[in-house]
Scaffold this motif. Structure first.
Motif, short mmCIF file in Angstrom:
data_model
loop_
_atom_site.label_atom_id
_atom_site.label_comp_id
_atom_site.label_asym_id
_atom_site.label_seq_id
_atom_site.Cartn_x
_atom_site.Cartn_y
_atom_site.Cartn_z
N ILE A 36 38.66 61.45 35.36
CA ILE A 36 38.52 62.81 34.88
C ILE A 36 39.83 63.22 34.21
O ILE A 36 40.82 62.48 34.26
CB ILE A 36 38.14 63.79 36.03
CG1 ILE A 36 39.22 63.81 37.11
CG2 ILE A 36 36.78 63.41 36.61
CD1 ILE A 36 38.95 64.82 38.23
N THR A 37 39.85 64.38 33.58
CA THR A 37 41.07 64.83 32.91
C THR A 37 42.08 65.32 33.94
O THR A 37 41.71 65.70 35.06
CB THR A 37 40.80 65.97 31.91
OG1 THR A 37 40.42 67.14 32.64
CG2 THR A 37 39.71 65.58 30.90
N LEU A 44 40.59 70.87 40.75
CA LEU A 44 39.85 70.43 41.94
C LEU A 44 40.77 70.24 43.13
O LEU A 44 40.43 70.62 44.26
CB LEU A 44 39.10 69.13 41.64
CG LEU A 44 37.92 69.26 40.68
CD1 LEU A 44 37.44 67.88 40.21
CD2 LEU A 44 36.78 70.02 41.33
N SER A 45 41.94 69.69 42.91
CA SER A 45 42.89 69.45 43.99
C SER A 45 43.41 70.76 44.59
O SER A 45 43.68 70.82 45.79
CB SER A 45 44.05 68.59 43.49
OG SER A 45 44.93 68.27 44.54
N LYS A 46 43.53 71.78 43.76
CA LYS A 46 43.95 73.09 44.28
C LYS A 46 42.93 73.62 45.28
O LYS A 46 43.28 74.26 46.26
CB LYS A 46 44.07 74.11 43.14
CG LYS A 46 45.32 74.01 42.34
CD LYS A 46 45.30 75.09 41.26
CE LYS A 46 46.36 74.84 40.22
NZ LYS A 46 46.27 75.81 39.10
N ILE A 52 45.69 63.28 43.79
CA ILE A 52 45.37 62.79 42.45
C ILE A 52 46.21 61.55 42.19
O ILE A 52 47.39 61.52 42.53
CB ILE A 52 45.74 63.85 41.39
CG1 ILE A 52 45.02 65.16 41.67
CG2 ILE A 52 45.47 63.34 39.98
CD1 ILE A 52 45.60 66.35 40.91
N PHE A 53 45.60 60.55 41.58
CA PHE A 53 46.43 59.47 41.05
C PHE A 53 46.24 59.45 39.55
O PHE A 53 45.13 59.54 39.04
CB PHE A 53 46.16 58.12 41.75
CG PHE A 53 45.33 57.15 40.99
CD1 PHE A 53 45.86 56.39 39.96
CD2 PHE A 53 44.00 56.96 41.32
CE1 PHE A 53 45.09 55.48 39.27
CE2 PHE A 53 43.22 56.05 40.64
CZ PHE A 53 43.76 55.31 39.61
N LYS A 89 43.52 59.17 33.76
CA LYS A 89 44.25 58.31 32.83
C LYS A 89 45.01 59.22 31.89
O LYS A 89 44.45 60.17 31.35
CB LYS A 89 43.31 57.41 32.04
CG LYS A 89 42.79 56.25 32.85
CD LYS A 89 42.16 55.24 31.93
CE LYS A 89 42.14 53.87 32.52
NZ LYS A 89 43.41 53.25 32.73
N LEU A 90 46.30 58.94 31.69
CA LEU A 90 47.12 59.78 30.82
C LEU A 90 47.97 58.89 29.91
O LEU A 90 48.76 58.08 30.40
CB LEU A 90 48.04 60.67 31.65
CG LEU A 90 48.95 61.58 30.84
CD1 LEU A 90 48.16 62.75 30.28
CD2 LEU A 90 50.11 62.07 31.66
#
Length: 155
Positions: A36-37, A44-46, A52-53, A89-90
């Motif tokens: 995901i972005t 979502l993590s908030k 997150i990785f 992915k970044l």
């Protein structure tokens, strides 16, 4: 004489195909990570504090491609990630905007914020609280250990 050379060529080709089936880079069982972005993962993590990785990579990075092919496609890795992390992915060399801790970042500035200097680098985050950057290639076993160790530090 020509037919003998053709037979030898066919035998060599058959041997290579047979050998390639033993030395394959295919995943154990079609393991797939749901990517995901970064913005989706942060939001979502908030809400649920799931870590997150971020796979920080570039298109030209050979070891990044090996991690895609061997590490991220491993079924144990994809299962663990799916249950315990949001995956992102970044590529710092691509355009994009990220809002992190109330500031706007380009993809490159976001990577610089975490002092990422080489690729691949795994960036581990929980919402906007904890972070850790782990540079370099990791095989599936070491990658799982990295994820498990980071998750334990969050408890």
């Amino acid at each position: 004489m020509l037919s003998k050379n053709i037979k030898i060529a066919v035998a060599v080709i058959v041997a290579l195909f047979t050998l390639s089936s033993f030395v394959t880079n295919e995943p154990k069982e079609n393991g797939e990570i749901k990517w995901i972005t970064i913005q989706e993962a942060l939001e979502l993590s908030k809400k649920d504090n799931k870590p997150i990785f971020v796979d920080v990579y570039t298109d030209w990075c050979g070891w990044c491609k090996v991690m895609d092919k061997k590490t991220f496609s491993d079924t144990d890795v994809s299962s663990y990630v799916g249950e315990n992390y949001y995956a992102v992915k970044l590529n710092p060399e691509k355009e994009g905007t990220i809002v992190y801790q109330g500031k706007n970042y380009t993809n490159a500035a976001f990577a610089n914020h975490f002092q990422i200097q080489g690729y691949p680098t795994i960036l581990l985050l929980q919402a906007e609280k904890e972070s850790k950057a782990v540079p370099g290639f990791q095989d599936a076993d070491n990658f799982l250990k990295t994820l498990e160790k980071f998750k334990k530090t969050l408890k």
